[in-house]
Write an enzyme that holds these catalytic residues in place. Sequence first.
Site, mmCIF file in Angstrom:
data_model
loop_
_atom_site.group_PDB
_atom_site.id
_atom_site.type_symbol
_atom_site.label_atom_id
_atom_site.label_comp_id
_atom_site.label_asym_id
_atom_site.label_seq_id
_atom_site.Cartn_x
_atom_site.Cartn_y
_atom_site.Cartn_z
ATOM 1 N N GLU A 190 13.066 -9.375 0.554
ATOM 2 C CA GLU A 190 12.260 -8.280 1.116
ATOM 3 C C GLU A 190 13.027 -6.967 0.933
ATOM 4 O OE1 GLU A 190 11.532 -9.037 5.260
ATOM 5 O OE2 GLU A 190 10.698 -7.033 5.622
ATOM 6 N N ARG B 147 5.013 10.697 -2.533
ATOM 7 C CA ARG B 147 4.731 10.419 -1.128
ATOM 8 C C ARG B 147 5.988 10.635 -0.284
ATOM 9 N NH1 ARG B 147 5.010 4.320 1.188
ATOM 10 N NH2 ARG B 147 4.140 4.790 3.211
ATOM 11 N N ARG C 250 13.744 4.038 12.218
ATOM 12 C CA ARG C 250 12.466 4.747 12.307
ATOM 13 C C ARG C 250 11.669 4.282 13.536
ATOM 14 N NH1 ARG C 250 9.650 4.672 6.630
ATOM 15 N NH2 ARG C 250 8.444 6.337 7.638
ATOM 16 N N ASN D 47 8.166 -5.593 -1.483
ATOM 17 C CA ASN D 47 8.115 -4.511 -0.497
ATOM 18 C C ASN D 47 6.666 -4.466 -0.019
ATOM 19 O OD1 ASN D 47 8.024 -2.258 1.056
ATOM 20 N ND2 ASN D 47 9.060 -0.919 -0.408
ATOM 21 N N TYR E 42 11.197 8.670 0.992
ATOM 22 C CA TYR E 42 11.160 7.621 -0.036
ATOM 23 C C TYR E 42 11.781 8.036 -1.380
ATOM 24 C CZ TYR E 42 8.084 5.447 3.377
ATOM 25 O OH TYR E 42 7.587 4.898 4.531
ATOM 26 N N HIS F 242 12.950 -2.709 1.616
ATOM 27 C CA HIS F 242 12.391 -1.464 2.156
ATOM 28 C C HIS F 242 13.230 -0.309 1.656
ATOM 29 C CE1 HIS F 242 9.654 -3.695 4.549
ATOM 30 N NE2 HIS F 242 10.658 -4.463 4.919
ATOM 31 N N ILE F 243 12.567 0.685 1.141
ATOM 32 C CA ILE F 243 13.265 1.847 0.592
ATOM 33 C C ILE F 243 13.966 2.605 1.727
ATOM 34 C CG2 ILE F 243 12.897 4.047 -0.615
ATOM 35 C CD1 ILE F 243 10.343 2.583 -1.841
ATOM 36 N N SER F 244 13.251 2.782 2.825
ATOM 37 C CA SER F 244 13.804 3.502 3.972
ATOM 38 C C SER F 244 14.511 2.515 4.911
ATOM 39 C CB SER F 244 12.692 4.241 4.719
ATOM 40 O OG SER F 244 11.782 3.311 5.285
ATOM 41 N N ALA G 237 3.389 -1.103 4.600
ATOM 42 C CA ALA G 237 2.892 -1.176 5.983
ATOM 43 C C ALA G 237 2.489 -2.598 6.382
ATOM 44 C CB ALA G 237 1.711 -0.227 6.152
ATOM 45 N N ARG H 188 8.016 -0.131 13.194
ATOM 46 C CA ARG H 188 8.539 -0.567 11.888
ATOM 47 C C ARG H 188 9.706 -1.547 12.047
ATOM 48 N NH1 ARG H 188 6.022 3.115 8.275
ATOM 49 N NH2 ARG H 188 5.655 5.095 9.322
ATOM 50 N N ASP I 227 2.102 -16.095 5.530
ATOM 51 C CA ASP I 227 1.605 -17.443 5.237
ATOM 52 C C ASP I 227 1.613 -17.716 3.735
ATOM 53 O OD1 ASP I 227 1.248 -17.963 7.913
ATOM 54 O OD2 ASP I 227 -0.935 -17.771 7.881
ATOM 55 N N HIS J 74 4.579 -5.033 8.719
ATOM 56 C CA HIS J 74 4.558 -4.999 10.180
ATOM 57 C C HIS J 74 3.279 -5.585 10.780
ATOM 58 C CE1 HIS J 74 7.768 -2.336 9.051
ATOM 59 N NE2 HIS J 74 6.921 -1.459 8.534
ATOM 60 N N PRO K 31 0.794 -1.227 0.000
ATOM 61 C CA PRO K 31 0.000 0.000 0.000
ATOM 62 C C PRO K 31 0.831 1.284 0.000
ATOM 63 C CG PRO K 31 -0.172 -1.146 2.105
ATOM 64 C CD PRO K 31 0.507 -2.081 1.153
ATOM 65 N N ASN K 32 0.280 2.248 -0.727
ATOM 66 C CA ASN K 32 0.812 3.615 -0.843
ATOM 67 C C ASN K 32 2.036 3.720 -1.746
ATOM 68 O OD1 ASN K 32 -1.131 4.828 1.043
ATOM 69 N ND2 ASN K 32 -0.076 3.596 2.573
HETATM 70 C C1 DQA Z 1 8.471 0.788 3.602
HETATM 71 C C2 DQA Z 1 8.603 0.960 5.120
HETATM 72 C C3 DQA Z 1 7.280 0.689 5.810
HETATM 73 O O1 DQA Z 1 7.415 0.836 7.219
HETATM 74 C C4 DQA Z 1 6.239 1.675 5.324
HETATM 75 O O2 DQA Z 1 4.982 1.395 5.908
HETATM 76 C C5 DQA Z 1 6.144 1.747 3.841
HETATM 77 C C6 DQA Z 1 7.361 1.634 3.032
HETATM 78 C C7 DQA Z 1 9.766 1.175 2.871
HETATM 79 O O3 DQA Z 1 9.861 0.843 1.690
HETATM 80 O O4 DQA Z 1 10.647 1.830 3.441
HETATM 81 O O5 DQA Z 1 5.070 1.983 3.300
HETATM 82 O O6 DQA Z 1 8.217 -0.586 3.322
#
Ligand code: DQA
Length: 146
Positions: free
Chosen positions: A99, A19, A108, A75, A24, A101-103, A78, A112, A88, A81, A11-12
């Site tokens: 996996e 964003r 943080r 990725n 990001y 994560h950009i950040s 959210a 997270r 599953d 977490h 999501p997002n």
């Molecule tokens: C994220 C980190 C997550 O905590 C966050 O909810 C995201 C992006 C990242 O790519 O850094 O939406 O997965």
Amino acid sequence: MAQMIHILNGPNLNLLGKRQPEIYGAATLADVQAECSAVAAELGLDCALMQSNHEGEIVEQIHAARDQAAGIIINPAAYTHTSVAILDALNTFDGPVIEVHISQVHKREAFRHHSYVSHRADAVIAGCGTHGYVLAMRQMGALLAK
Ligand code: DQA
């Protein structure tokens, strides 16, 4: 035929580039797709990038990958977490899972710091910006060449 890698985004991430760019970055998901496709071609792989704001749809995309993909780069945003369902689903997939994560999530908020998906992931990349997807693609190439 080239092995297929599915790059799944939660999501997002459709708003990547717009964003919270201070967290990001400025690259869009289309930019990520273009960079990953170029690296995939260099490695003799194929890739398809997907994004969904819905947990169940991501579960369905993982089920589809069971028949269609040799590896998954994910990725989960959210849902990282919160989602036992995505964990599953990944546990039904036989190939490598990376996996991304950009950040740098561990720098943080405490919520997270835990990832359900990390219980399954063969590698985790965090804090490299969108370049993390390219690094994941290269690592995927190495894992599939073994
Ligand atoms: C994220 C980190 C997550 O905590 C966050 O909810 C995201 C992006 C990242 O790519 O850094 O939406 O997965």
